[in-house]
Design an enzyme around this catalytic site. Structure first.
Site, PDB file in Angstrom:
ATOM      1  N   CYS A 153      -4.603   3.118  -3.397  1.00 24.48           N
ATOM      2  CA  CYS A 153      -3.750   3.410  -2.843  1.00 24.48           C
ATOM      3  C   CYS A 153      -2.415   2.139  -2.786  1.00 24.48           C
ATOM      4  CB  CYS A 153      -3.672   3.249  -1.740  1.00 24.48           C
ATOM      5  SG  CYS A 153      -4.879   5.249  -1.071  1.00 24.48           S
ATOM      6  N   ASP A 189       3.028  -4.276   7.704  1.00 31.24           N
ATOM      7  CA  ASP A 189       1.912  -4.132   7.375  1.00 31.24           C
ATOM      8  C   ASP A 189       0.285  -5.093   7.257  1.00 31.24           C
ATOM      9  OD1 ASP A 189      -0.601  -2.903   6.382  1.00 31.24           O
ATOM     10  OD2 ASP A 189      -0.059  -1.756   4.896  1.00 31.24           O
ATOM     11  N   LYS A 213     -10.733  -0.577  10.830  1.00 33.02           N
ATOM     12  CA  LYS A 213     -10.440  -1.562   9.392  1.00 33.02           C
ATOM     13  C   LYS A 213     -11.128  -2.811  10.608  1.00 33.02           C
ATOM     14  CE  LYS A 213      -6.978  -0.549   6.113  1.00 33.02           C
ATOM     15  NZ  LYS A 213      -8.194   0.363   4.794  1.00 33.02           N
ATOM     16  N   HIS A 251       1.128  -1.468  -0.332  1.00 35.45           N
ATOM     17  CA  HIS A 251       0.305   0.092   0.155  1.00 35.45           C
ATOM     18  C   HIS A 251       0.981   1.301  -0.131  1.00 35.45           C
ATOM     19  CE1 HIS A 251      -3.048   2.347   1.827  1.00 35.45           C
ATOM     20  NE2 HIS A 251      -3.504   2.229   1.458  1.00 35.45           N
ATOM     21  N   GLN A 259      -4.882  -4.575   6.799  1.00 38.48           N
ATOM     22  CA  GLN A 259      -5.979  -5.950   6.159  1.00 38.48           C
ATOM     23  C   GLN A 259      -5.728  -7.127   6.704  1.00 38.48           C
ATOM     24  OE1 GLN A 259      -7.880  -5.063   3.916  1.00 38.48           O
ATOM     25  NE2 GLN A 259      -7.127  -3.654   3.301  1.00 38.48           N
TER      26      GLN A 259
END
Ligand SMILES: Cc1ncc(COP(=O)(O)O)c(C=O)c1O
Ligand SMILES: Cc1ncc(COP(=O)(O)O)c(C=O)c1O
Lengths: 136, 397, 397, 136
Positions: free
Chosen positions: C355, C191, C217, C115, C194
């Site tokens: 993104c 990261d 999220k 991302h 998600q």
């Protein structure tokens, strides 16, 4: 505000339609109204920034009247260009500059157009007006 | 006072007593409309704001961006970057403007009255870049030494000054400070965390270059604040944090950036908070701020007179434009003990260094007790506060 | 599904149709308990958290700090810094660890699947410090080129890798990635924006050094996220932003800093948001995540099969551990038009580059339409989505 | 958990009192129970970090029993030191280490003690226990 007769008619036509998908279809159909700016003529200068998709406009004066050439890869955007073309093509620059972008809202399409961070329609409208101002 | 009814928390009792909240310089309470706006957002529009097509995303974007519009209108500003608060706003200037525009040998003028948030970012920058920091002293009368200030400007690229001290309530002579700075070619950053709650500031008219503040000190939610920036200065700034939403294009070979405020708003922003802050502005716009401020400063003045007459040292002067903050030291009772005793009667005050150690050092003390008043506070509460202080002094002094 | 009843927004209609929210990779909806917790905070405990004595301040501090406790428990982590989101968390690593530990000639390994929030901060650091960036390519089957990855490690001080791609839903082989990195002496940043919504991650067991993610999220509020840090690595980090609450002492000659997480939490933190996030964890803890994930990935697989059978290109593979994200391109209808058409039927999907421009560049496209499913989505909604897509294709294709 | 008899008594005494100010007064009074660590003996080692005010503790062993010396400038803090002294002074280290800090909550004083970011009482308690562990 008052709009050119053709645009007023169009606004009324849109307002008669309840179903959003149908309104979108009507906008798609209006993409035929543009004077095409072919992809081969798309340049950095013609680019509308802040659109999700590619959108290009070019304003010319013919006999002192505004001529909008435009093209986009999304049909909705090209349809909006069609509406704008109906509103300003063939008018005097001073006349064209009177137009406010509110008509898109009155037609009930702007809020299906995402008043997003980078509102493509608004950017296109503003660019066209800027280009007209630069020509006169 | 009808205004009080807008704040649900004021109905609360603490230790069996009605809450008297006098910790407003730390954070203010929120009117119901602010909570309602955030709830409405979460219950009907919640979505991410990046370039989006669907209805919810459109509504969320509109909610978020209307906070920016509100900021620009309320403060008359060219540029309003939404941050997580005053602290991030100042750090943003240190990184985005400072690192792009300062080099070794340049000077920054601070004051001894600054909050740590307007000191530490500059110390970090100074150490990294060899920039010199100069601190304007605070005088006996709790004001800035303006002569020393004028003398400190030579070679200064930036002046950082607190609009209103969170310890003293003193409102600085910004007009003069800015004029002198600009005369010298220095930019000015105003830390307005304590200014915006009690004074409606016209940013453009003030001629300041940067102004930082937080929503939570002006009836808005936590987690959001803003940095106003002069239009020309804005153009000289480099990105601070990198990420989604602040870019124009990203390739493995490098990226280009947005040229509006989004350049400084990397990542998913504080959307619900922005919506809540808008509601706070709406609420505040119905208040006659100058009139209320007048009422509050009178209360603060009365309180400080009462305290002084009890032999208590009060740090501040409570001039017309100062904020309604009363910092004091009890001659007999330790500040921390005093705050606990107040709390046992439902009165919330703050003790400690108030994140302004250099100021306290100058005053020769290590902390104060601070009672700070805001729109919903009443003279009746002030009287109860003084009355309790008297009772506590009798019993524990 | 009873679970749906917890989400007030799901009762909403959009353009006359019941909302079918398939934009969960951008942000998820919030259960009522999260809103209730934030309201309760504002209505009864709102206060600032710095060292405070009075009752409200104590409650606010407890609310805020219990979010940190919850994070440490949920993820089994030594250190949990509360940030404004994934993006700030990654920028924090770039500044606080990167600038303290990297010098010219060092390398950072990224992947083409990242991302922008896990690319741009590194590009900025690379440019400032002369650090080399290496991108691990993505293969035809939408997975990382693990051979190229292994070959890229030489001299790498840090590997930054996305847990689960927000475009493809592909869950990367983190176990192998981390093992190879550590074998090479490189640290690893995950990261997990998600990842955390659909997989319960044991941070310590994963052996990762940093892990960044956002509350919004995973059913939490906007404006808050976290960075988990390995205990030893934590000690090698310098402050990022300066301000209140992160210092031990401030003098005009310099400052000393806290040695716990507060060191990286300058300024008034996101208090109400922390309280809301706690409630989200409470809510999530009652969900059988593996079972739900299993249900969702089956839905995503079914959708992608339907789409492929219609001649639509789907980008992703929907393996067991992948997330329920379906990215696709219609052969006849422009993505933006398609998203508008979906919206006219109450279906929220996202279009654009998500993104992740370098990934799209590798895939040879400039964007996709993305439908992403979460806990409250049903097979019925998936069927409606496919049905509408068929109708739209007939009418507009 | 079970506490030393004297502490149990104290907890009950506190629980009998409704008024918070009165409970605070009782804590203040217990500041007399400390074996003073005079300010002249306050060092970086004796300092309790994270207290708003100065607070210092020093643990010694006399005949294998714990002796807590302490001092603070806030009376409340010194009172808490007094309570801790009552609880551990004269006990064997192993006994002292059994104590949980929960008693302060049971006495109904901890929540008037701000479970703050840097909970002074907890820090003091933890430091004392750490110091005891280092002595044995
Ligand atoms: C994989 C990934 N990383 C990072 C981010 C950035 O998260 P945030 O915008 O909450 O900072 C996102 C979400 O937008 C994401 O999907
Ligand atoms: C004068 C002043 N500056 C800066 C700050 C920092 O604001 P925040 O903590 O909201 O970032 C405060 C409040 O704490 C303040 O009073």
């Amino acid at each position: 505000m008052t709009y050119p007769a053709e645009l007023t008619e169009l606004i009324e036509e849109f307002q008669d339609v309840d179903d959003k998908m149908e309104r979108l279809e009507m906008v798609f159909d209006l993409s035929d109204e543009v004077i095409p700016l072919p992809p081969s003529a798309w340049t950095q200068e013609s680019k509308v920034h802040g659109c999700q998709s590619e959108a290009h406009v070019k304003v010319e004066l013919q006999d002192g009247k505004v001529i909008l050439l435009s093209g986009a890869d999304a049909k909705l955007v090209q349809g909006l260009m069609g509406i704008l073309s109906i509103a300003i093509n063939g008018t005097a620059p001073a006349q064209a500059l009177l137009l406010s972008p509110d008509f898109a809202e009155e037609m009930g399409i702007l809020n299906s157009l995402s008043p997003s961070r980078s509102n493509g329609f608004r950017n296109m409208f503003d660019k066209v007006m800027r280009d007209i101002r630069m020509l006169v | 006072m009808a205004l009080r009814d807008d704040f649900p928390i004021l109905k609360r009792e603490v230790n069996g007593y009605p809450l008297i909240y006098l910790d407003n310089a730390a954070t203010t309470q929120k009117p119901q409309v602010v909570l309602d706006a955030m709830n409405a957002y979460y219950m009907s529009s919640n979505s991410n704001v990046h370039r989006a097509v669907h209805t919810l995303a459109g509504e969320a974007t509109e909610g978020y961006e209307s906070c920016r519009t509100r900021l620009k209108e309320w403060f008359n500003a060219d540029r309003a970057v939404i941050t997580s608060g005053t602290t991030e706003a100042i750090n943003l200037v240190a990184h985005a403007w400072g690192r792009a525009n300062l080099t070794a040998g340049d000077a920054i003028v601070l004051t001894e009255m600054e909050h740590h948030s307007d000191i530490v970012p500059w110390q970090m920058l100074a150490e990294e870049r060899g920039v010199e920091l100069r601190y304007v002293p605070v005088l006996e009368d709790f004001t800035l030494d303006m002569e020393a200030y004028a003398a400190s400007l030579d070679g200064a690229k930036l002046v950082c000054v607190v609009h209103t001290s969170n310890v003293l309530g003193v409102r600085n002579p910004l007009e003069e400070i800015i004029e002198l700075a600009h005369g010298n070619g220095s930019l000015v950053l105003i830390d307005a965390a304590q200014g915006v709650p009690h004074e409606r500031i016209d940013f453009k008219h003030s001629k300041a270059d940067f102004m930082a503040f937080s929503a939570h000190k002006m009836c808005g939610p936590t987690g959001i604040g803003a940095l106003l920036i002069d239009g020309d200065v804005f153009e000289t700034m480099q990105p601070f944090m990198g990420g989604g939403d602040m870019i124009e294009t990203v390739t493995v070979n490098g990226s280009t950036f947005q040229n509006n405020e989004h350049k400084f708003e990397a990542g998913t922003p504080r959307i619900a908070e922005a919506v809540g802050w808008c509601a706070a502005f709406d609420w505040l716009s119905k208040i006659n701020l100058p009139e209320e401020h007048n009422r509050l400063i009178k209360i603060a003045r009365w309180v400080s007179e009462q305290l002084r007459s009890m032999g208590i040292s009060v740090y501040g002067r409570h001039d017309e434009k100062d904020s309604a903050v009363v910092s004091f030291l009890h001659p007999k009772i330790h500040s921390e003990d005093l705050a606990h005793l107040f709390d046992s009667r439902g009165i919330a005050v703050r003790t400690g260094h108030h994140c302004a150690q250099p100021l306290l050092h100058r005053l020769g003390i290590s902390g104060t007790v601070r009672a700070s008043f805001y729109l919903y506070n009443t003279m009746d509460e002030a009287e109860k506060f003084v009355e309790q202080l008297k009772l506590i002094t009798e019993r524990f002094g």
